[in-house]
Design an enzyme around this catalytic site. Structure first.
Site, PDB file in Angstrom:
ATOM      1  N   ASN A 151      -1.206  14.452 -12.084  1.00  0.00           N
ATOM      2  CA  ASN A 151      -0.511  13.340 -12.734  1.00  0.00           C
ATOM      3  C   ASN A 151      -1.069  13.179 -14.156  1.00  0.00           C
ATOM      4  OD1 ASN A 151       0.072  10.698 -13.629  1.00  0.00           O
ATOM      5  ND2 ASN A 151       0.630  10.124 -11.542  1.00  0.00           N
ATOM      6  N   ASP A 163      -0.026  11.092 -16.533  1.00  0.00           N
ATOM      7  CA  ASP A 163       0.314   9.808 -17.156  1.00  0.00           C
ATOM      8  C   ASP A 163      -0.742   9.303 -18.126  1.00  0.00           C
ATOM      9  OD1 ASP A 163       2.664   9.561 -15.755  1.00  0.00           O
ATOM     10  OD2 ASP A 163       1.765   8.382 -14.138  1.00  0.00           O
ATOM     11  N   HIS A 164      -2.015   9.478 -17.749  1.00  0.00           N
ATOM     12  CA  HIS A 164      -3.049   8.811 -18.539  1.00  0.00           C
ATOM     13  C   HIS A 164      -3.368   9.516 -19.854  1.00  0.00           C
ATOM     14  CE1 HIS A 164      -3.182   5.606 -15.817  1.00  0.00           C
ATOM     15  NE2 HIS A 164      -3.376   6.417 -14.805  1.00  0.00           N
ATOM     16  N   ARG A 166      -2.424   4.279 -29.645  1.00  0.00           N
ATOM     17  CA  ARG A 166      -2.346   4.308 -31.102  1.00  0.00           C
ATOM     18  C   ARG A 166      -0.920   4.527 -31.615  1.00  0.00           C
ATOM     19  NH1 ARG A 166      -7.385   4.560 -33.823  1.00  0.00           N
ATOM     20  NH2 ARG A 166      -8.621   3.144 -32.562  1.00  0.00           N
ATOM     21  N   HIS A 168       4.934   9.438 -14.057  1.00  0.00           N
ATOM     22  CA  HIS A 168       5.584   8.187 -13.634  1.00  0.00           C
ATOM     23  C   HIS A 168       6.232   7.530 -14.845  1.00  0.00           C
ATOM     24  CE1 HIS A 168       4.914   4.054 -11.401  1.00  0.00           C
ATOM     25  NE2 HIS A 168       6.162   4.243 -11.770  1.00  0.00           N
ATOM     26  N   ARG A 190       7.518   4.518 -16.062  1.00  0.00           N
ATOM     27  CA  ARG A 190       7.520   3.109 -15.666  1.00  0.00           C
ATOM     28  C   ARG A 190       8.571   2.331 -16.438  1.00  0.00           C
ATOM     29  NH1 ARG A 190       3.698   0.074 -12.991  1.00  0.00           N
ATOM     30  NH2 ARG A 190       2.159   1.351 -11.940  1.00  0.00           N
ATOM     31  N   ARG A 240       4.702   2.336 -20.168  1.00  0.00           N
ATOM     32  CA  ARG A 240       3.318   2.196 -20.651  1.00  0.00           C
ATOM     33  C   ARG A 240       2.612   3.545 -20.789  1.00  0.00           C
ATOM     34  NH1 ARG A 240       0.376  -0.521 -15.451  1.00  0.00           N
ATOM     35  NH2 ARG A 240       2.153  -1.901 -15.593  1.00  0.00           N
ATOM     36  N   HIS A 241       3.108   4.568 -20.073  1.00  0.00           N
ATOM     37  CA  HIS A 241       2.510   5.890 -20.332  1.00  0.00           C
ATOM     38  C   HIS A 241       3.593   6.917 -20.671  1.00  0.00           C
ATOM     39  CE1 HIS A 241       2.557   5.304 -15.961  1.00  0.00           C
ATOM     40  NE2 HIS A 241       1.390   4.746 -15.955  1.00  0.00           N
ATOM     41  N   GLU A 248       7.813  10.300 -10.688  1.00  0.00           N
ATOM     42  CA  GLU A 248       7.616   9.056  -9.931  1.00  0.00           C
ATOM     43  C   GLU A 248       8.468   7.983 -10.577  1.00  0.00           C
ATOM     44  OE1 GLU A 248       3.502   8.183 -10.042  1.00  0.00           O
ATOM     45  OE2 GLU A 248       2.946   9.912  -8.860  1.00  0.00           O
ATOM     46  N   THR A 257      -1.914  -0.498 -11.649  1.00  0.00           N
ATOM     47  CA  THR A 257      -1.468   0.806 -11.170  1.00  0.00           C
ATOM     48  C   THR A 257      -0.607   0.535  -9.942  1.00  0.00           C
ATOM     49  OG1 THR A 257      -2.210   2.962 -10.336  1.00  0.00           O
ATOM     50  CG2 THR A 257      -3.613   1.081  -9.819  1.00  0.00           C
ATOM     51  N   THR A 258      -0.109   1.592  -9.305  1.00  0.00           N
ATOM     52  CA  THR A 258       0.739   1.393  -8.123  1.00  0.00           C
ATOM     53  C   THR A 258      -0.167   0.947  -6.979  1.00  0.00           C
ATOM     54  OG1 THR A 258       2.082   3.182  -8.990  1.00  0.00           O
ATOM     55  CG2 THR A 258       2.567   2.447  -6.760  1.00  0.00           C
ATOM     56  N   GLU A 294       4.814  10.515   0.701  1.00  0.00           N
ATOM     57  CA  GLU A 294       3.467  10.627   0.133  1.00  0.00           C
ATOM     58  C   GLU A 294       2.688   9.413   0.599  1.00  0.00           C
ATOM     59  OE1 GLU A 294       3.071  11.736  -3.987  1.00  0.00           O
ATOM     60  OE2 GLU A 294       1.171  10.648  -4.164  1.00  0.00           O
ATOM     61  N   HIS A 342      -3.531   9.005  -4.656  1.00  0.00           N
ATOM     62  CA  HIS A 342      -4.021   7.761  -5.253  1.00  0.00           C
ATOM     63  C   HIS A 342      -5.519   7.597  -5.017  1.00  0.00           C
ATOM     64  CE1 HIS A 342      -3.109   4.025  -7.401  1.00  0.00           C
ATOM     65  NE2 HIS A 342      -4.262   3.659  -6.875  1.00  0.00           N
ATOM     66  N   GLY A 343      -6.241   7.512  -6.103  1.00  0.00           N
ATOM     67  CA  GLY A 343      -7.671   7.250  -6.037  1.00  0.00           C
ATOM     68  C   GLY A 343      -8.502   8.437  -5.569  1.00  0.00           C
ATOM     69  N   GLY A 375      -4.429  12.015 -10.472  1.00  0.00           N
ATOM     70  CA  GLY A 375      -4.298  11.778 -11.897  1.00  0.00           C
ATOM     71  C   GLY A 375      -5.517  11.186 -12.556  1.00  0.00           C
ATOM     72  N   HIS A 376      -5.737   9.904 -12.344  1.00  0.00           N
ATOM     73  CA  HIS A 376      -6.689   9.138 -13.139  1.00  0.00           C
ATOM     74  C   HIS A 376      -8.079   9.781 -13.188  1.00  0.00           C
ATOM     75  CE1 HIS A 376      -9.503   5.769 -13.971  1.00  0.00           C
ATOM     76  NE2 HIS A 376      -8.585   5.475 -14.867  1.00  0.00           N
TER      77      HIS A 376
HETATM   78  N1  PXP Z   1       0.807   9.525  -6.332  1.00  0.00           N
HETATM   79  C1  PXP Z   1       1.552   8.470  -6.708  1.00  0.00           C
HETATM   80  C2  PXP Z   1       2.865   8.258  -6.044  1.00  0.00           C
HETATM   81  C3  PXP Z   1       1.102   7.605  -7.742  1.00  0.00           C
HETATM   82  O1  PXP Z   1       1.851   6.557  -8.111  1.00  0.00           O
HETATM   83  C4  PXP Z   1      -0.116   7.887  -8.373  1.00  0.00           C
HETATM   84  C5  PXP Z   1      -0.595   7.009  -9.477  1.00  0.00           C
HETATM   85  O2  PXP Z   1      -0.771   5.741  -9.015  1.00  0.00           O
HETATM   86  C6  PXP Z   1      -0.854   8.999  -7.940  1.00  0.00           C
HETATM   87  C7  PXP Z   1      -0.365   9.800  -6.916  1.00  0.00           C
HETATM   88  C8  PXP Z   1      -2.155   9.380  -8.580  1.00  0.00           C
HETATM   89  O3  PXP Z   1      -3.097   8.400  -8.391  1.00  0.00           O
HETATM   90  P1  PXP Z   1      -4.453   8.481  -9.219  1.00  0.00           P
HETATM   91  O4  PXP Z   1      -4.084   8.351 -10.657  1.00  0.00           O
HETATM   92  O5  PXP Z   1      -5.247   7.347  -8.708  1.00  0.00           O
HETATM   93  O6  PXP Z   1      -5.072   9.823  -8.928  1.00  0.00           O
END
Ligand code: PXP
Length: 254
Positions: free
Chosen positions: A13, A15-16, A24, A49, A51, A55-56, A76, A106-107, A157, A196-197, A218-219
């Site tokens: 992911n 996004d970040h 910026r 994602h 949104r 935001r990203h 997403e 976040t989600t 998922e 996630h996480g 992702g994060h």
């Molecule tokens: N899967 C889904 C559906 C998500 O929305 C996200 C981000 O919230 C992720 C995976 C990745 O999560 P993370 O950024 O915490 O790794």
């Protein structure tokens, strides 16, 4: 290892990268460059994602990402008319329907596929009719897996946030919930993914669940990339996943 032989795919992911760019308002760092590095590092897919508040990832990033790599794009998106139109225009490989609240960081939880059945049914159907592989981002519960079955979603998922953030004593319980629901989904013809996480420290206990076909991360990876580089971070995550899994060809869902 070629992606089609992998028992467990890694979707990254990005996004970040866009979150930092947007801080910026310019073009740097470009998430498309991140997608290219992620592809070269051996990931199996790009996840992004779009949104409601942008935001990203922004609208024009989607086609730029699609043009820049051959990796499948997992978009997403919330189950809104606007997002459905965007998905139909871009036709990503997959669309993961997520719950979305404007004020959340976040989600924060899974989609209530059971409670929102009437809203989700036309969304799942329209996306599936367009050849997009629909996934539902749900909590690992029987009620949600059964709703996904009724909705005809080919993929779910599981939200691993509760597992990732659980105190030590609750972690085994969370893991069992995901393990049992992955088995239930697979038994009913649904391909289970998770995300996630997830981090270097907690990914292997999830990667070992035999029915899981894909993790989306992702994060943590983007954060690690600050210290060790994106390519190294993705390669290391892949290695941890591959080590946790039995050898190629023996797995499910590749
Ligand atoms: N899967 C889904 C559906 C998500 O929305 C996200 C981000 O919230 C992720 C995976 C990745 O999560 P993370 O950024 O915490 O790794």
């Amino acid at each position: 290892m070629p992606a089609h032989l992998r028992p467990l795919r890694l979707g990254v992911n990005i996004d970040h990268v866009a979150t930092i760019r947007n801080a910026r308002g310019g073009d740097h760092p470009d998430p498309v460059r991140a997608a290219e590095i992620v592809a070269a590092a051996g990931a199996d897919g790009i996840t992004a994602h779009l949104r409601e508040d942008r935001r990203h990832i922004r609208d024009d990033d989607i086609s730029r990402i699609q043009a820049a790599t051959n990796l499948p794009l997992n978009l997403e998106m919330a189950a809104t008319a606007e997002m459905v139109e965007i998905a139909l225009r871009h036709r990503p490989h997959a669309a993961c329907i997520v719950p979305e609240k404007r004020e959340e960081r976040t989600t924060e939880g899974g989609l209530d596929a059971a409670g929102l059945f009437d809203q989700l049914y036309p969304v799942v159907t329209r996306l599936a009719d367009a050849g997009i592989r629909v996934s539902l981002f749900i909590e690992a519960s029987e009620r949600q897996v059964e709703a996904a079955m009724k909705l005809g979603a080919p993929v779910v998922e599981f939200h691993t946030g509760e597992y990732a953030h659980a105190e030590r004593e609750n972690r085994a319980r969370e893991l069992k919930r995901i393990t049992d629901m992955a088995a239930l989904a697979a038994k009913n013809g649904i391909e289970p993914h998770a995300g996630h996480g997830l981090t270097y420290a907690n990914v292997q206990a999830i990667a070992v669940i035999p029915q899981l076909a894909e993790l989306n991360i992702g994060h943590y990876l983007i954060g690690e990339a600050i210290f060790t580089g994106l390519e190294h971070a993705v390669r290391h995550m892949r290695e941890l996943m591959d080590t946790a899994r039995p050898s190629a060809g023996a797995g499910l869902g590749a």
